[in-house]
Design a protein around this motif. Structure first.
Motif, PDB file in Angstrom:
ATOM      1  N   ARG A   1       0.379  -0.795   0.035  1.00  7.90           N
ATOM      2  CA  ARG A   1      -0.044   0.214   0.030  1.00  7.90           C
ATOM      3  C   ARG A   1       0.847   1.401   0.144  1.00  7.90           C
ATOM      4  O   ARG A   1       0.820   2.250   0.813  1.00  7.90           O
ATOM      5  N   GLY A   2       2.184   1.146  -0.767  1.00 11.46           N
ATOM      6  CA  GLY A   2       3.201   2.338  -0.775  1.00 11.46           C
ATOM      7  C   GLY A   2       3.717   3.211   0.553  1.00 11.46           C
ATOM      8  O   GLY A   2       4.409   3.913   0.829  1.00 11.46           O
ATOM      9  N   ARG A   3       3.861   1.542   1.412  1.00 12.94           N
ATOM     10  CA  ARG A   3       4.575   1.980   3.133  1.00 12.94           C
ATOM     11  C   ARG A   3       5.272   1.216   3.595  1.00 12.94           C
ATOM     12  O   ARG A   3       6.075   0.503   2.147  1.00 12.94           O
ATOM     13  N   GLY A   4       6.670   1.611   3.465  1.00 13.80           N
ATOM     14  CA  GLY A   4       8.037   1.225   3.762  1.00 13.80           C
ATOM     15  C   GLY A   4       8.795   2.419   4.858  1.00 13.80           C
ATOM     16  O   GLY A   4       8.674   2.471   5.605  1.00 13.80           O
ATOM     17  N   THR A   5      10.555   1.518   4.332  1.00 15.85           N
ATOM     18  CA  THR A   5      11.148   2.529   5.258  1.00 15.85           C
ATOM     19  C   THR A   5      11.833   3.375   4.066  1.00 15.85           C
ATOM     20  O   THR A   5      12.359   2.883   3.459  1.00 15.85           O
ATOM     21  N   CYS A   6      11.341   4.339   4.851  1.00 15.72           N
ATOM     22  CA  CYS A   6      12.319   5.453   3.676  1.00 15.72           C
ATOM     23  C   CYS A   6      13.858   5.903   4.025  1.00 15.72           C
ATOM     24  O   CYS A   6      14.601   5.656   5.305  1.00 15.72           O
ATOM     25  N   PRO A   7      14.411   5.492   3.001  1.00 19.88           N
ATOM     26  CA  PRO A   7      16.069   5.677   2.465  1.00 19.88           C
ATOM     27  C   PRO A   7      16.817   7.078   3.362  1.00 19.88           C
ATOM     28  O   PRO A   7      18.069   6.668   4.198  1.00 19.88           O
ATOM     29  N   VAL A   8      15.652   7.805   3.610  1.00 18.99           N
ATOM     30  CA  VAL A   8      16.332   9.394   3.815  1.00 18.99           C
ATOM     31  C   VAL A   8      16.958   9.165   5.536  1.00 18.99           C
ATOM     32  O   VAL A   8      17.442   9.030   6.304  1.00 18.99           O
ATOM     33  N   CYS A   9      15.437   9.105   6.525  1.00 13.15           N
ATOM     34  CA  CYS A   9      15.760   9.182   7.505  1.00 13.15           C
ATOM     35  C   CYS A   9      14.827   7.937   8.933  1.00 13.15           C
ATOM     36  O   CYS A   9      15.361   8.036   9.828  1.00 13.15           O
ATOM     37  N   GLU A  10      15.374   7.007   7.274  1.00 12.05           N
ATOM     38  CA  GLU A  10      15.096   6.123   8.283  1.00 12.05           C
ATOM     39  C   GLU A  10      13.632   5.584   8.796  1.00 12.05           C
ATOM     40  O   GLU A  10      13.660   3.561   9.934  1.00 12.05           O
ATOM     41  N   THR A  11      12.655   6.106   9.025  1.00 12.74           N
ATOM     42  CA  THR A  11      11.544   6.138   8.991  1.00 12.74           C
ATOM     43  C   THR A  11      10.483   4.556   8.866  1.00 12.74           C
ATOM     44  O   THR A  11      10.757   4.580   7.813  1.00 12.74           O
ATOM     45  N   THR A  12      10.378   3.981   9.753  1.00 12.49           N
ATOM     46  CA  THR A  12       9.223   2.229   9.334  1.00 12.49           C
ATOM     47  C   THR A  12       8.189   2.844   9.053  1.00 12.49           C
ATOM     48  O   THR A  12       7.623   3.392   9.922  1.00 12.49           O
ATOM     49  N   GLY A  13       7.303   2.006   8.595  1.00 10.38           N
ATOM     50  CA  GLY A  13       5.793   2.433   8.072  1.00 10.38           C
ATOM     51  C   GLY A  13       5.129   3.492   7.730  1.00 10.38           C
ATOM     52  O   GLY A  13       4.413   3.840   8.243  1.00 10.38           O
ATOM     53  N   ILE A  14       6.423   3.898   6.568  1.00 15.57           N
ATOM     54  CA  ILE A  14       5.043   5.561   6.184  1.00 15.57           C
ATOM     55  C   ILE A  14       5.201   5.450   4.626  1.00 15.57           C
ATOM     56  O   ILE A  14       5.894   4.452   4.382  1.00 15.57           O
ATOM     57  N   LYS A  15       4.940   6.062   4.356  1.00 21.32           N
ATOM     58  CA  LYS A  15       4.010   6.354   3.006  1.00 21.32           C
ATOM     59  C   LYS A  15       5.142   6.912   2.354  1.00 21.32           C
ATOM     60  O   LYS A  15       6.010   7.941   2.246  1.00 21.32           O
ATOM     61  N   LEU A  16       5.725   5.899   1.378  1.00 22.71           N
ATOM     62  CA  LEU A  16       7.118   6.239  -0.246  1.00 22.71           C
ATOM     63  C   LEU A  16       6.118   7.042  -1.166  1.00 22.71           C
ATOM     64  O   LEU A  16       6.343   6.252  -1.613  1.00 22.71           O
ATOM     65  N   LEU A  17       5.916   8.449  -1.281  1.00 22.89           N
ATOM     66  CA  LEU A  17       4.945   8.316  -2.121  1.00 22.89           C
ATOM     67  C   LEU A  17       5.862   9.813  -3.607  1.00 22.89           C
ATOM     68  O   LEU A  17       5.473   9.875  -4.452  1.00 22.89           O
TER      69      LEU A  17
ATOM     70  N   CYS B   1       9.692   9.947   2.061  1.00 17.03           N
ATOM     71  CA  CYS B   1       8.906  10.297   2.422  1.00 17.03           C
ATOM     72  C   CYS B   1       8.320  11.474   2.071  1.00 17.03           C
ATOM     73  O   CYS B   1       8.858  12.500   1.707  1.00 17.03           O
ATOM     74  N   LYS B   2       6.883  12.233   2.603  1.00 13.71           N
ATOM     75  CA  LYS B   2       6.637  13.547   3.089  1.00 13.71           C
ATOM     76  C   LYS B   2       7.383  14.782   3.183  1.00 13.71           C
ATOM     77  O   LYS B   2       7.941  15.606   2.517  1.00 13.71           O
ATOM     78  N   ARG B   3       8.050  13.829   4.698  1.00  9.78           N
ATOM     79  CA  ARG B   3       8.963  15.455   5.319  1.00  9.78           C
ATOM     80  C   ARG B   3      10.707  15.092   4.644  1.00  9.78           C
ATOM     81  O   ARG B   3      10.983  15.984   5.040  1.00  9.78           O
TER      82      ARG B   3
END
Length: 51
Positions: A16-32, A45-47
């Protein structure tokens, strides 16, 4: 746009477009958002889209 259509554009993406952000390493966040990391296109991610 009604509430029944929210998220319709990412429902076909893996997890569903979620995963781990390669920049901030946040898990379970939307990567859009598309961004370049080491001259390679990645989804972030948005941030992190403006970092």
């Amino acid at each position: 746009m009604g509430k029944s259509n929210r998220g319709r554009g990412i429902i076909d993406k893996p997890n569903r477009g979620r995963g781990t952000c390669p920049v901030c390493e946040t898990t379970g966040i939307k990567l859009l958002y598309d961004n370049e990391l080491n001259k390679e296109p990645v989804k972030v991610c948005k941030r992190c889209r403006n970092k």
